[in-house]
Design a protein around this motif. Structure first.
Motif, PDB file in Angstrom:
ATOM      1  N   LYS A  57      -4.301   2.424 -11.768  1.00 50.99           N
ATOM      2  CA  LYS A  57      -5.343   1.355 -11.515  1.00 50.99           C
ATOM      3  C   LYS A  57      -6.645   1.974 -11.413  1.00 50.99           C
ATOM      4  O   LYS A  57      -7.844   1.822 -11.648  1.00 50.99           O
ATOM      5  CB  LYS A  57      -5.068   0.269 -10.463  1.00 50.99           C
ATOM      6  CG  LYS A  57      -6.206  -0.961 -10.425  1.00 50.99           C
ATOM      7  CD  LYS A  57      -5.679  -1.871  -9.287  1.00 50.99           C
ATOM      8  CE  LYS A  57      -5.015  -3.008 -10.111  1.00 50.99           C
ATOM      9  NZ  LYS A  57      -4.817  -4.009  -9.145  1.00 50.99           N
ATOM     10  N   GLN A 128      -8.892   0.977  -2.345  1.00 51.86           N
ATOM     11  CA  GLN A 128      -9.075  -0.270  -2.779  1.00 51.86           C
ATOM     12  C   GLN A 128      -8.028  -0.791  -3.690  1.00 51.86           C
ATOM     13  O   GLN A 128      -7.294  -1.893  -3.533  1.00 51.86           O
ATOM     14  CB  GLN A 128     -10.490  -0.812  -3.214  1.00 51.86           C
ATOM     15  CG  GLN A 128     -10.773  -2.146  -4.035  1.00 51.86           C
ATOM     16  CD  GLN A 128     -10.747  -3.188  -2.711  1.00 51.86           C
ATOM     17  OE1 GLN A 128     -11.199  -2.569  -1.661  1.00 51.86           O
ATOM     18  NE2 GLN A 128     -10.167  -4.306  -3.177  1.00 51.86           N
ATOM     19  N   CYS A 129      -7.991   0.166  -4.813  1.00 49.31           N
ATOM     20  CA  CYS A 129      -6.744  -0.060  -5.793  1.00 49.31           C
ATOM     21  C   CYS A 129      -5.356   0.051  -4.988  1.00 49.31           C
ATOM     22  O   CYS A 129      -4.549  -0.761  -5.319  1.00 49.31           O
ATOM     23  CB  CYS A 129      -6.803   0.944  -6.552  1.00 49.31           C
ATOM     24  SG  CYS A 129      -8.127   1.065  -7.817  1.00 49.31           S
ATOM     25  N   LYS A 131      -4.777  -0.672  -2.018  1.00 48.40           N
ATOM     26  CA  LYS A 131      -4.664  -2.011  -1.235  1.00 48.40           C
ATOM     27  C   LYS A 131      -4.149  -3.287  -2.034  1.00 48.40           C
ATOM     28  O   LYS A 131      -3.268  -3.915  -1.803  1.00 48.40           O
ATOM     29  CB  LYS A 131      -6.023  -2.540  -0.603  1.00 48.40           C
ATOM     30  CG  LYS A 131      -5.972  -3.700   0.018  1.00 48.40           C
ATOM     31  CD  LYS A 131      -7.519  -3.892   0.731  1.00 48.40           C
ATOM     32  CE  LYS A 131      -7.664  -5.450   0.376  1.00 48.40           C
ATOM     33  NZ  LYS A 131      -9.187  -5.740   1.135  1.00 48.40           N
ATOM     34  N   GLU A 132      -4.852  -3.392  -3.525  1.00 47.12           N
ATOM     35  CA  GLU A 132      -4.520  -4.231  -4.096  1.00 47.12           C
ATOM     36  C   GLU A 132      -3.183  -4.369  -4.767  1.00 47.12           C
ATOM     37  O   GLU A 132      -2.355  -5.113  -4.643  1.00 47.12           O
ATOM     38  CB  GLU A 132      -5.548  -4.280  -5.408  1.00 47.12           C
ATOM     39  CG  GLU A 132      -6.848  -4.713  -4.930  1.00 47.12           C
ATOM     40  CD  GLU A 132      -7.768  -4.739  -6.042  1.00 47.12           C
ATOM     41  OE1 GLU A 132      -7.523  -4.082  -7.367  1.00 47.12           O
ATOM     42  OE2 GLU A 132      -9.102  -4.443  -5.693  1.00 47.12           O
ATOM     43  N   GLU A 133      -2.557  -3.121  -4.764  1.00 44.74           N
ATOM     44  CA  GLU A 133      -1.117  -2.920  -5.511  1.00 44.74           C
ATOM     45  C   GLU A 133      -0.494  -3.235  -4.098  1.00 44.74           C
ATOM     46  O   GLU A 133       0.784  -4.057  -4.334  1.00 44.74           O
ATOM     47  CB  GLU A 133      -1.108  -1.486  -5.786  1.00 44.74           C
ATOM     48  CG  GLU A 133      -1.474  -1.053  -7.207  1.00 44.74           C
ATOM     49  CD  GLU A 133      -0.797  -2.158  -8.162  1.00 44.74           C
ATOM     50  OE1 GLU A 133       0.292  -2.509  -7.896  1.00 44.74           O
ATOM     51  OE2 GLU A 133      -1.628  -2.611  -9.005  1.00 44.74           O
ATOM     52  N   SER A 136      -0.101  -6.892  -3.526  1.00 46.48           N
ATOM     53  CA  SER A 136       0.152  -7.741  -4.590  1.00 46.48           C
ATOM     54  C   SER A 136       1.872  -7.891  -4.548  1.00 46.48           C
ATOM     55  O   SER A 136       2.278  -8.691  -5.140  1.00 46.48           O
ATOM     56  CB  SER A 136      -0.059  -7.283  -5.923  1.00 46.48           C
ATOM     57  OG  SER A 136       0.350  -5.958  -6.265  1.00 46.48           O
TER      58      SER A 136
END
Lengths: 158, 161
Positions: A57, A128-129, A131-133, A136
């Motif tokens: 990402k 940030q990426c 964290k998003e992973e 999710s």
């Protein structure tokens, strides 16, 4: 330092036992231990997946970056560091405090990456990426426990 | 100071690892014992004075230590002894809450034996008093919490001897 150590040192500075309120805080903290251990286990078991997906990402959003320059050593270092931050977050979740993350991984973080000539904004985007992973893959309650620690890293980079 | 959580983190961080299953099980056991530890701490803090009184009665009173020429003779020295026992009890209680003895080293044990030797405080008598505190505390808090407190009283004794 964890919340337990903080409570004890606070009482010790006044040469007294923990008061009823502090004992309540202690009890409540230990009661949430099971959930926190479950999250730490989850992060440990899924670290490589989080890092792999997070990296993909990150490269989509930020293709010009040292880890994507084709130099294997740089890619490996970047992914290793990401894995370390996931581990430090697992420690902090166990401790119920950002202290382990701070003491091991965010004090001096900007100076270190600056000296390594890695763009700070890219590191922040990478976190940030990550964290998003991570978020999710989790249910809402666990995600709410984990996200602030990623944000803590991102803030320390700003 | 460290507690069981931070000592686990520090142990595994230098190896860049997550805690292994042994360490995770110990932590989970610690988290489950929160109520036991909390109750014991409240009971000890409410009864600290009487624990000391009973422990001294069981171990030091009416021995050579409290007689003229003994190290607890004169009120000043008696009071100093009581004060030290109060410290031991409070720090053992902290260590029990933390599930880790490091605060005992940091606040009590480092240099204590040398200090006692230079002041002529008998180590044997001190250990007897701490062991008596262990028994009195176990009577007060019950077997399970008493066993956990015992770990830290014994830690003080081995640090002294």
């Amino acid at each position: 330092m964890s919340m337990v150590a903080e409570l004890i040192l606070n009482a010790d500075s006044e040469a007294r036992y923990l008061g009823p309120k502090e004992i309540h805080i202690f009890q409540d903290f230990l009661k949430t231990g099971e959930q926190r251990m479950r999250i730490a286990r989850f992060l440990a078991e899924n670290e490589s997946r989080i890092v792999q997906n997070g990296t993909n990402k990150f490269w989509e959003r930020c293709p010009v970056t040292p880890s994507n320059s084709g130099v294997e050593r740089k890619t490996n270092s970047c992914m290793r560091d990401q894995g370390w931050y996931v581990r430090l977050i697992a420690y902090s979740i166990m401790a119920g405090s950002e202290k382990p993350l701070e003491e091991i991984g965010t004090i001096g973080i900007k100076e270190m990456y600056n000296s390594l000539e890695i763009p700070i904004r890219n590191i922040a985007e990478c976190m940030q990426c990550l964290k998003e992973e991570a978020v999710s893959m989790m249910n809402e309650e666990d995600a709410a426990e984990v996200a602030p620690y990623f944000d803590f890293i991102i803030q320390s980079l700003s | 100071m460290q507690d069981l959580i931070t000592s686990t983190i520090n142990t595994f961080d230098v190896r860049a690892q997550y805690p292994d299953s042994d360490a995770m099980n110990k932590l989970e056991e610690y988290f489950r014992s929160g109520d036991l530890r909390a109750k014991a701490s409240l009971a000890i803090s409410a009864n600290a004075k009487s624990i000391i009184t009973k422990a001294v009665a069981k171990s030091l009173m009416y021995t050579d230590i409290t007689a003229p020429g003994g190290n607890m003779y004169t009120c000043r020295r008696y009071a100093a002894c009581i004060r030290d026992l109060e410290y031991f009890l409070r720090y053992a209680t902290y260590a029990m809450l933390a599930g880790d003895p490091s605060i005992l080293d940091e606040r009590i044990l480092n240099g204590l034996r040398e200090t006692y030797n230079s002041l002529g405080v008998p180590i044997g008598g001190t250990i007897r008093a701490v062991q008596a505190m262990k028994d009195v505390t176990a009577d007060l808090v019950g077997a399970d919490a008493g066993k956990e407190m015992g770990v830290y009283f014994d830690y003080i004794c081995s640090g002294l001897s």
